[in-house]
Design an enzyme around this catalytic site. Sequence first.
Site, PDB file in Angstrom:
ATOM      1  N   SER A 710       0.824  -1.207   0.000  1.00  0.00           N
ATOM      2  CA  SER A 710       0.000   0.000   0.000  1.00  0.00           C
ATOM      3  C   SER A 710       0.855   1.252   0.000  1.00  0.00           C
ATOM      4  O   SER A 710       0.552   2.234  -0.669  1.00  0.00           O
ATOM      5  CB  SER A 710      -0.951  -0.001   1.203  1.00  0.00           C
ATOM      6  OG  SER A 710      -1.995  -0.922   0.986  1.00  0.00           O
ATOM      7  N   SER A 838      -2.811  -8.190  -5.870  1.00  0.00           N
ATOM      8  CA  SER A 838      -2.514  -7.084  -4.968  1.00  0.00           C
ATOM      9  C   SER A 838      -3.695  -6.124  -4.884  1.00  0.00           C
ATOM     10  O   SER A 838      -3.984  -5.584  -3.817  1.00  0.00           O
ATOM     11  CB  SER A 838      -1.256  -6.344  -5.423  1.00  0.00           C
ATOM     12  OG  SER A 838      -1.310  -6.025  -6.784  1.00  0.00           O
ATOM     13  N   ASN A 841      -6.072  -7.801  -2.442  1.00  0.00           N
ATOM     14  CA  ASN A 841      -5.670  -8.132  -1.082  1.00  0.00           C
ATOM     15  C   ASN A 841      -4.691  -7.192  -0.403  1.00  0.00           C
ATOM     16  O   ASN A 841      -4.552  -7.244   0.815  1.00  0.00           O
ATOM     17  CB  ASN A 841      -5.048  -9.533  -1.061  1.00  0.00           C
ATOM     18  CG  ASN A 841      -6.022 -10.589  -1.504  1.00  0.00           C
ATOM     19  OD1 ASN A 841      -7.094 -10.746  -0.921  1.00  0.00           O
ATOM     20  ND2 ASN A 841      -5.673 -11.306  -2.552  1.00  0.00           N
ATOM     21  N   TYR A 842      -3.978  -6.415  -1.156  1.00  0.00           N
ATOM     22  CA  TYR A 842      -2.889  -5.666  -0.528  1.00  0.00           C
ATOM     23  C   TYR A 842      -2.972  -4.156  -0.638  1.00  0.00           C
ATOM     24  O   TYR A 842      -2.291  -3.456   0.090  1.00  0.00           O
ATOM     25  CB  TYR A 842      -1.552  -6.112  -1.128  1.00  0.00           C
ATOM     26  CG  TYR A 842      -1.136  -7.476  -0.655  1.00  0.00           C
ATOM     27  CD1 TYR A 842      -0.666  -7.647   0.635  1.00  0.00           C
ATOM     28  CD2 TYR A 842      -1.237  -8.580  -1.478  1.00  0.00           C
ATOM     29  CE1 TYR A 842      -0.285  -8.894   1.087  1.00  0.00           C
ATOM     30  CE2 TYR A 842      -0.864  -9.837  -1.041  1.00  0.00           C
ATOM     31  CZ  TYR A 842      -0.383  -9.986   0.250  1.00  0.00           C
ATOM     32  OH  TYR A 842      -0.023 -11.217   0.692  1.00  0.00           O
ATOM     33  N   LEU A 843      -3.708  -3.677  -1.578  1.00  0.00           N
ATOM     34  CA  LEU A 843      -3.725  -2.240  -1.771  1.00  0.00           C
ATOM     35  C   LEU A 843      -4.936  -1.622  -1.092  1.00  0.00           C
ATOM     36  O   LEU A 843      -6.076  -1.943  -1.438  1.00  0.00           O
ATOM     37  CB  LEU A 843      -3.725  -1.929  -3.271  1.00  0.00           C
ATOM     38  CG  LEU A 843      -2.514  -2.506  -4.002  1.00  0.00           C
ATOM     39  CD1 LEU A 843      -2.608  -2.244  -5.504  1.00  0.00           C
ATOM     40  CD2 LEU A 843      -1.221  -1.932  -3.450  1.00  0.00           C
TER      41      LEU A 843
END
Length: 883
Positions: A710, A838, A841-843
Amino acid sequence: MSREFDDDDGPVTFKRSSVSKSIQSHSEVRKSTSHSNDGRSYRKSSDVPSSNGHNSSSQNGKLVLSTKASAVESSVGISKASTSMVYVRSPRGTSKFASFENKKESLLEKKIPVHVKEETNSSKHLKEESREDSEDEVDNMPLSVRMKMNNINGKKATPIVPKKSSENSDDDIPLSSRLSIPKAQKGQQYGSSASVKQERPSTLSVKRPLDSVKQERPSTLSVKRPLDKSDSLHFTGKKSKLSDPAQSINAKQISVKSEVKVEEEDDNDDVPLSRRMNKLPTSVDQSSSLKKVTNVTKVNKGATPSFKKKAANFKKSGTKSEQFKSTKLPPGSGDGQKKWTTLVHNGIIFPPPYKPHGIKILYKGKPVTLTPDQEEVATLYAVMRDTDYMQKQKFKENFWTDWRKMLGKNHVIQNLEDCDFTPIYDWYQIEKEKKKQISSKEKKALREEKLKQEEKYMWAIVDGVKEKVGNFRAEPPGLFRGRGEHPKMGKVKRRITPNDVVINIGKDAPIPECPIPGESWKEIRHDNTVTWLAYWNDPINPKLFKYIFLGASSSWKGQSDREKYEKARMLKNYIGNIRAAYTKDFVSKDITKQQIAVATYFIDKLALRAGNDKDDDEADTVGCCTLKVENVTAEGNNKLKFDFLGKDSIRYENTVEVVLPVYNAILKFQKDKRPGDELFDQLDTSILNNHLKELMPNLTAKVFRTFNASFTLDDMLNKETKDGEDVAANILVYQNANKQVAIICNHQRSVSKSHSGQITKLSEKIDELKAVLKELKIDLDRARKGKPPLKGSDGKNKRNLSPEAIEKKIDQTEAKIEKMQRDMMTKEDLKTVALGTSRINYLDPRITVAWCKRHEVPIEKIFSKTLLEKFAWALDVDPDFRF
DNA sequence: GTGGAGACTTGTTAGGACTCCG
DNA sequence: CGGAGTCCTAACAAGTCTCCAC
């Protein structure tokens, strides 16, 4: 340039010389795609062509984030809520969702007082934050970036305590002081000599120029608007109303009036939320930084699905710290906390029983009659002929073992080699073909029919709110398709029946009817400390469970998503001290400490996964704590080469320059060990995570990945986005940032079968165009001399055009060629990079949403419909939001 | 502190839906 | 309209992390 500068120390996590899927000889499943991140891979956003090159011309200006607040009236649920709210930047720079204005006026009015309050707070908060950001950025950056900076800013060490905003400037101090390294020396630590240089072509690396890090966000600050202004409104409808009491769900339980419901919701909702908040560190309550976090959380809360409720809470809840404290509960998840009060759903559905086709396989050339059960499994196998699994001995072996059990010892069929499944394979191909032939009308009808049957399983009602169920189907029988070299691949995954399934449901809710006559559920539970609706034991590995959860758009998932990102954001405040701590421990005499330090460094710098221990009956993959000696090679010049199979047997290959103490520590850990031995023999994930928890409440290894991803997105977006660009250019910037994150996280995909063909086609087209261009140039020359154009390559006469017209054509053709070349490069560039993982799940979606708002990019260009639903909680974030 | 159960998140892929282009 | 290419999603495998008993 700072960029160059960076290169040296840049931690930049990820210059991966070559990222490739596990190429090991045995795992042919993954194609060896060394995706060369050579110069091409990283280009400035402006150079990166979008793969799909859309230009959305449609939204110049105002129409940006659209999320029609129609959700409110949606009776069916989120899915219906059309996401097209119009985001308008008002002259003042404040923004609002136009839809609110129309539909929610009265509500809005009511809220105003609150907002005003919030605004004050939030702007203050924002100011603080921004100051902090600019001053403390060093600490906040992912290690990679940060390490570079250390060279420059020496700081004093401080205990590991979140920085207060007022102390911000000191923040950095801690790190260095702990190290007791003077500025200059510090530079040494991380500096050019010890820098985290990576050997990859610099182009690839995700660089974060120092100054850019420091760069402030000027205009944004001034553009404040009440943080939760729209929140409460526009999401009221997120949860679908029950008015569409589909199916058999007990409509009684569902509150009928939306008003009532909202109230109810408030009550229920809050509880969990506040509880969850407790999970956040309470110890740090006083620190302003923490407050900051809390504050943010609080504000965001307003953005959660049920905004009204949240807003109300705010009013009531008083100060942040108050609110914070008020909700004290044990941390943890799945942890015995009450997650719901009422839960209604219809259970799950099962695939239809097997329909025998009667096609016989050949054994030693002769047809063999099989029982339906045997035939079913034979069919599962036959149908996999074209997959890579068929090349794997283990797969066949496991299949044969299981199938043989069904055949019985004395069956005619005595070995797999002599079986010819072609008849079934052919039959299957024909069936597939038939399916394809069905007209689209019929297909649609079939789909609708199916939908009708499944409708009742698609929803659950949680505390009176209708929510989408994630997967409501029992998994059909199949052959286990483990990834990599999974020891169990090919085993028969037997059919799940109601007897396998445990249902979790509210005490007062009707027990779902068992969909298969004559059978019954294995068990009915009323456990309100968990969020699953049903589970069964995985037939392949009975120790494991397969759960039925709510869908990604549900508020359960949304809340935990938000918490995840808040935790990652909180790490920003601690990261400086954490780094200082582990840097100190690189040379610790205590070997466990030293290993923890180095492991944490890898996790921070390289975004490695924690690496839990694995059983023998799983594929042999590793993460940080389970790295084996042979997975890391010291290559001289402080360079370490990582090469191992990570999750899903995806190969991680990366050579990184590390600081000298780490390099030496690795040599030490490897000493006297053999291949197969663990590099960090004193470590496992629980030791590591326990240690991390001492540094920051609830910190675990995976938080670093979220933070790194992020942060990188936020950072790159803000550095690379240029004012006044059109939407298409901005989208390219986004894609590029997204790509860097994917590279950091090693998110790969296999090259599509048609990839090389597509590239060939493209380059042929480019060649054609180049030929055209050549001709045009000749024509231009002639036209200028007053001569007619030559005949075309097809022998036909061409029109006589003016030089100007030809020039125009030339320009057009050149532009076309350029675009195609960029497209081609992007395609090549992204052929092994998976951006989706991403994004999902990640950003932190708030980064994306806020950026879209700031740059007038329609959010739909970035998030698909389902992602918009999933990120509903983030859509009304303030445009000034920074991670 | 260890190991296993349990619950939840993250990850890749197959294949269907959608879009674009001729 | 049809085929190719792209985009999306469902499916389900494979991780992470917590808790708890010993």
